[in-house]
Design a protein around this motif. Structure first.
Motif, PDB file in Angstrom:
ATOM      1  N   VAL A  13       0.842  -1.203   0.000  1.00 26.41           N
ATOM      2  CA  VAL A  13       0.000   0.000   0.000  1.00 26.41           C
ATOM      3  C   VAL A  13       0.880   1.257   0.000  1.00 26.41           C
ATOM      4  CG1 VAL A  13      -1.684   1.338   1.336  1.00 26.41           C
ATOM      5  CG2 VAL A  13      -1.948  -1.149   1.120  1.00 26.41           C
ATOM      6  N   ALA A  14       1.917   1.270   0.855  1.00 24.08           N
ATOM      7  CA  ALA A  14       2.821   2.429   0.949  1.00 24.08           C
ATOM      8  C   ALA A  14       3.424   2.745  -0.421  1.00 24.08           C
ATOM      9  CB  ALA A  14       3.926   2.139   1.969  1.00 24.08           C
ATOM     10  N   LYS A  15       3.780   1.688  -1.142  1.00 25.18           N
ATOM     11  CA  LYS A  15       4.365   1.854  -2.473  1.00 25.18           C
ATOM     12  C   LYS A  15       3.354   2.490  -3.427  1.00 25.18           C
ATOM     13  CE  LYS A  15       5.863  -1.144  -6.153  1.00 25.18           C
ATOM     14  NZ  LYS A  15       5.694  -2.558  -6.540  1.00 25.18           N
ATOM     15  N   ARG A  16       2.127   2.004  -3.399  1.00 21.71           N
ATOM     16  CA  ARG A  16       1.114   2.525  -4.321  1.00 21.71           C
ATOM     17  C   ARG A  16       0.725   3.969  -3.977  1.00 21.71           C
ATOM     18  NH1 ARG A  16       0.916  -2.686  -4.236  1.00 21.71           N
ATOM     19  NH2 ARG A  16       0.517  -3.856  -6.141  1.00 21.71           N
ATOM     20  N   LEU A  17       0.805   4.329  -2.691  1.00 29.03           N
ATOM     21  CA  LEU A  17       0.495   5.708  -2.297  1.00 29.03           C
ATOM     22  C   LEU A  17       1.726   6.606  -2.383  1.00 29.03           C
ATOM     23  CD1 LEU A  17      -1.913   5.285   0.778  1.00 29.03           C
ATOM     24  CD2 LEU A  17      -2.499   5.867  -1.583  1.00 29.03           C
ATOM     25  N   GLN A  18       2.852   6.025  -2.817  1.00 30.50           N
ATOM     26  CA  GLN A  18       4.117   6.769  -2.940  1.00 30.50           C
ATOM     27  C   GLN A  18       4.482   7.477  -1.639  1.00 30.50           C
ATOM     28  OE1 GLN A  18       3.729   9.248  -6.467  1.00 30.50           O
ATOM     29  NE2 GLN A  18       3.136   7.522  -7.747  1.00 30.50           N
ATOM     30  N   LEU A  19       4.319   6.780  -0.507  1.00 32.04           N
ATOM     31  CA  LEU A  19       4.680   7.360   0.790  1.00 32.04           C
ATOM     32  C   LEU A  19       6.188   7.290   1.006  1.00 32.04           C
ATOM     33  CD1 LEU A  19       1.959   5.864   3.196  1.00 32.04           C
ATOM     34  CD2 LEU A  19       1.866   7.947   1.812  1.00 32.04           C
ATOM     35  N   GLU A  20       6.687   8.251   1.794  1.00 27.77           N
ATOM     36  CA  GLU A  20       8.085   8.200   2.236  1.00 27.77           C
ATOM     37  C   GLU A  20       8.234   6.992   3.174  1.00 27.77           C
ATOM     38  OE1 GLU A  20      10.431  10.514   1.350  1.00 27.77           O
ATOM     39  OE2 GLU A  20       8.879  11.410   0.084  1.00 27.77           O
ATOM     40  N   PRO A  21       9.463   6.452   3.326  1.00 31.51           N
ATOM     41  CA  PRO A  21       9.643   5.348   4.281  1.00 31.51           C
ATOM     42  C   PRO A  21       9.138   5.768   5.673  1.00 31.51           C
ATOM     43  CG  PRO A  21      11.641   5.676   2.983  1.00 31.51           C
ATOM     44  CD  PRO A  21      10.713   6.813   2.633  1.00 31.51           C
ATOM     45  N   GLY A  22       8.348   4.927   6.290  1.00 26.55           N
ATOM     46  CA  GLY A  22       7.797   5.234   7.610  1.00 26.55           C
ATOM     47  C   GLY A  22       6.586   6.155   7.573  1.00 26.55           C
ATOM     48  N   GLY A  23       6.168   6.585   6.374  1.00 26.44           N
ATOM     49  CA  GLY A  23       5.045   7.518   6.235  1.00 26.44           C
ATOM     50  C   GLY A  23       3.732   6.925   6.729  1.00 26.44           C
ATOM     51  N   LEU A  24       2.875   7.802   7.211  1.00 24.25           N
ATOM     52  CA  LEU A  24       1.606   7.341   7.781  1.00 24.25           C
ATOM     53  C   LEU A  24       0.450   7.469   6.790  1.00 24.25           C
ATOM     54  CD1 LEU A  24       1.817   8.902  11.366  1.00 24.25           C
ATOM     55  CD2 LEU A  24       2.256   6.526  10.687  1.00 24.25           C
ATOM     56  N   ALA A  25      -0.566   6.684   7.052  1.00 26.09           N
ATOM     57  CA  ALA A  25      -1.790   6.767   6.263  1.00 26.09           C
ATOM     58  C   ALA A  25      -2.986   6.634   7.199  1.00 26.09           C
ATOM     59  CB  ALA A  25      -1.824   5.661   5.212  1.00 26.09           C
ATOM     60  N   ALA A  26      -4.080   7.275   6.815  1.00 24.53           N
ATOM     61  CA  ALA A  26      -5.347   7.048   7.511  1.00 24.53           C
ATOM     62  C   ALA A  26      -6.019   5.884   6.814  1.00 24.53           C
ATOM     63  CB  ALA A  26      -6.226   8.291   7.421  1.00 24.53           C
ATOM     64  N   VAL A  27      -6.560   4.966   7.613  1.00 22.31           N
ATOM     65  CA  VAL A  27      -7.234   3.829   6.990  1.00 22.31           C
ATOM     66  C   VAL A  27      -8.651   3.707   7.524  1.00 22.31           C
ATOM     67  CG1 VAL A  27      -6.185   2.229   8.672  1.00 22.31           C
ATOM     68  CG2 VAL A  27      -7.175   1.331   6.550  1.00 22.31           C
ATOM     69  N   ARG A  28      -9.562   3.535   6.608  1.00 24.99           N
ATOM     70  CA  ARG A  28     -10.956   3.230   6.955  1.00 24.99           C
ATOM     71  C   ARG A  28     -11.138   1.734   6.716  1.00 24.99           C
ATOM     72  NH1 ARG A  28     -14.097   7.710   7.430  1.00 24.99           N
ATOM     73  NH2 ARG A  28     -16.012   6.734   6.694  1.00 24.99           N
ATOM     74  N   GLN A  29     -11.248   0.985   7.825  1.00 23.76           N
ATOM     75  CA  GLN A  29     -11.336  -0.478   7.727  1.00 23.76           C
ATOM     76  C   GLN A  29     -12.792  -0.881   7.841  1.00 23.76           C
ATOM     77  OE1 GLN A  29      -8.689  -0.925  11.190  1.00 23.76           O
ATOM     78  NE2 GLN A  29      -7.313  -2.092   9.864  1.00 23.76           N
ATOM     79  N   ARG A  30     -13.278  -1.469   6.784  1.00 18.79           N
ATOM     80  CA  ARG A  30     -14.692  -1.846   6.767  1.00 18.79           C
ATOM     81  C   ARG A  30     -14.878  -3.358   6.769  1.00 18.79           C
ATOM     82  NH1 ARG A  30     -13.822   1.639   2.828  1.00 18.79           N
ATOM     83  NH2 ARG A  30     -14.693   3.746   2.974  1.00 18.79           N
ATOM     84  N   VAL A  31     -15.838  -3.797   7.587  1.00 19.06           N
ATOM     85  CA  VAL A  31     -16.382  -5.141   7.418  1.00 19.06           C
ATOM     86  C   VAL A  31     -17.759  -4.925   6.820  1.00 19.06           C
ATOM     87  CG1 VAL A  31     -17.118  -7.278   8.524  1.00 19.06           C
ATOM     88  CG2 VAL A  31     -15.150  -6.031   9.435  1.00 19.06           C
ATOM     89  N   ARG A  32     -17.967  -5.484   5.651  1.00 18.80           N
ATOM     90  CA  ARG A  32     -19.264  -5.327   4.994  1.00 18.80           C
ATOM     91  C   ARG A  32     -20.093  -6.576   5.194  1.00 18.80           C
ATOM     92  NH1 ARG A  32     -16.959  -2.878  -0.652  1.00 18.80           N
ATOM     93  NH2 ARG A  32     -17.343  -0.689  -0.211  1.00 18.80           N
ATOM     94  N   LEU A  33     -21.351  -6.360   5.526  1.00 18.78           N
ATOM     95  CA  LEU A  33     -22.232  -7.495   5.808  1.00 18.78           C
ATOM     96  C   LEU A  33     -23.361  -7.563   4.779  1.00 18.78           C
ATOM     97  CD1 LEU A  33     -21.455  -5.879   8.712  1.00 18.78           C
ATOM     98  CD2 LEU A  33     -22.418  -8.000   9.605  1.00 18.78           C
ATOM     99  N   VAL A  34     -23.745  -8.770   4.448  1.00 17.84           N
ATOM    100  CA  VAL A  34     -24.905  -8.985   3.576  1.00 17.84           C
ATOM    101  C   VAL A  34     -25.871  -9.883   4.328  1.00 17.84           C
ATOM    102  CG1 VAL A  34     -25.747 -10.073   1.451  1.00 17.84           C
ATOM    103  CG2 VAL A  34     -23.676  -8.677   1.402  1.00 17.84           C
ATOM    104  N   ASP A  35     -27.126  -9.490   4.363  1.00 21.41           N
ATOM    105  CA  ASP A  35     -28.138 -10.252   5.097  1.00 21.41           C
ATOM    106  C   ASP A  35     -27.644 -10.565   6.517  1.00 21.41           C
ATOM    107  OD1 ASP A  35     -29.560 -10.166   2.709  1.00 21.41           O
ATOM    108  OD2 ASP A  35     -28.948 -12.177   2.086  1.00 21.41           O
ATOM    109  N   GLY A  36     -26.938  -9.602   7.110  1.00 21.12           N
ATOM    110  CA  GLY A  36     -26.464  -9.754   8.486  1.00 21.12           C
ATOM    111  C   GLY A  36     -25.208 -10.577   8.668  1.00 21.12           C
ATOM    112  N   GLN A  37     -24.675 -11.140   7.576  1.00 18.41           N
ATOM    113  CA  GLN A  37     -23.511 -12.015   7.687  1.00 18.41           C
ATOM    114  C   GLN A  37     -22.256 -11.292   7.192  1.00 18.41           C
ATOM    115  OE1 GLN A  37     -24.112 -15.835   5.638  1.00 18.41           O
ATOM    116  NE2 GLN A  37     -21.908 -16.211   5.801  1.00 18.41           N
ATOM    117  N   PRO A  38     -21.129 -11.394   7.943  1.00 17.65           N
ATOM    118  CA  PRO A  38     -19.893 -10.752   7.472  1.00 17.65           C
ATOM    119  C   PRO A  38     -19.581 -11.260   6.064  1.00 17.65           C
ATOM    120  CG  PRO A  38     -19.592 -11.701   9.662  1.00 17.65           C
ATOM    121  CD  PRO A  38     -20.929 -12.160   9.161  1.00 17.65           C
TER     122      PRO A  38
END
Lengths: 259, 259
Positions: free
Chosen positions: B131-156
């Motif tokens: 991911v760091a490579k694709r975002l062209q971050l400097e070594p050690g660079g930070l990113a904000a991440v939105r981590q989603r679990v998506r559910l269908v019919d109530g099931q992960p």
């Protein structure tokens, strides 16, 4: 497994699972890099202070996850991934194809410094139900199929079967020619007025069938990405349906999309 | 396995393999349809005239291929596939999103008569190397991440982690808001001049990690399709990188491409 069931750690995790998790971390962090030989069963028994059954359980877990490959008589190694990138959103571009005179698959593979070859067989068949539906065939309708085994660096790499409605095959004789049609059949079809203006790709993944695993030499724990491509003319008439079976450790499909 | 090794048919095929192939055919032809209960081990022993070990070997093969699912205390059933179709080549369309005011994932799922929900956590992390490579971050660079679990019919149902370079997260506060941003963050980003004009999707498949299998309740023999989407601005600057982990039996990715 013994009749007592597998041994557990203090935390209640099966010992072989804890050991598999530890080796997985070593692989993921690169401490055990791709292609590296794993320690022998005897070494692992000693290092983890566990029985041979526990070692084998852990190694089986890693093999079933595709992380470790066992080579007959040569022990176990960390699986190598040297995937070929396929430019899936460009591969039907006639603008790209005409000048190179080369199959886009061959073009993609050679651009990555590897060698490509394609073995083709041609047959006339009642296609599988999912293909018949996409080609809008009448019940029992026939299709011409060009069945390809594609090789990279001399090794069977993927399967690629293109189905054409039988009427088209009668109109465009190249479809039934078991030689590789280097300029691509889309060109021949277009010359007859069957211009493919768009295609829909449907992508899923599953475990390979025993036949696929055998033909493509797919080891345990390696799934296949299945791409079903239906090409259509301007009025929506389907022109062909191609099923690609792509071992997951050897292929990356690339799609460029404008937002 | 007995010490003599598994029994073989006259043709030299392991009995459990021949039996697995026979049951696979019954599943593929629909003779044993999705959701159907398999005969009990005792019935299968009698029907195929084989030992319990052979029956179990055959059933394990089918489970490892994802064709059969065993439910604790309720025997084994033919796996059900009720995949959700995701319009991957349309999902970033702002034209589509503005009027509906709904996440394109929710829109796709509801259009298929099912219910969708998303659980979001927000974190600031050093992203994985790919991911760091694709975002062209400097070594050690930070990113904000939105981590989603998506559910269908109530099931992960799947995992979807979107990473944004930290500078963007500081400029566009909605990125760090752990509520679902219904109009989509692309809209908020665009309002600040960060217009995503294109994205590149990279698609591969592999077996799930133990964590993924646990969170998404993925059974044996079911791989995941992994889609890595990198969105870019007009000048090529990466805006975000999203990794989707999609169990192979529950998702079909759709791409419409003009030829």
């Amino acid at each position: 497994m013994t009749t007592d069931g597998p041994a557990r750690t203090a935390a209640g995790v099966h010992l072989h699972e804890a050991m598999a998790a530890d080796l997985r971390r070593a692989i993921e962090t690169g401490q055990l890099p791709p292609g590296a030989a794993l320690p022998s069963e005897a070494e692992l028994m000693q290092r983890y202070d566990v029985s041979r059954n526990t070692v084998r359980g852990a190694l089986r877990t890693l093999e079933n996850a595709g992380l470790v490959t066992s080579v007959k008589g040569r022990g176990r190694r960390v699986s190598r991934r040297e995937p070929v990138e396929i430019w899936a959103s460009r591969s039907e571009s006639r603008a790209r194809r005409r000048p190179t005179g080369v199959d886009s698959w061959v073009d993609d593979v050679e651009a990555q410094g590897r060698t490509a070859r394609t073995d083709i067989k041609v047959a006339v068949v009642q296609p599988p139900a999912d293909v018949a539906k996409r080609l809008q065939l009448e019940p029992g309708g026939l299709a011409a199929v060009r069945q390809r085994v594609r090789l990279v660096d001399g090794q069977p790499w993927n399967l690629n079967d293109s189905y054409y409605p039988m009427e088209l095959a009668q109109e465009v004789p190249a479809i039934l020619d078991p030689a590789d049609v280097v300029t691509g059949l889309t060109v021949h079809l277009a010359d007859r007025g069957h211009i493919q203006v768009s295609y829909l790709d449907e992508i899923a993944s599953r475990m390979p069938t025993p036949d696929e695993a055998k033909t493509l030499e797919i080891g345990p724990g390696v799934p296949v990405t299945v791409q079903t491509r239906t090409g259509s003319a301007k009025d929506g008439t389907p022109i062909r349906c191609t099923i690609s079976v792509l071992p997951g450790d050897r292929h990356i499909l690339l799609y460029e999309v404008s937002a």
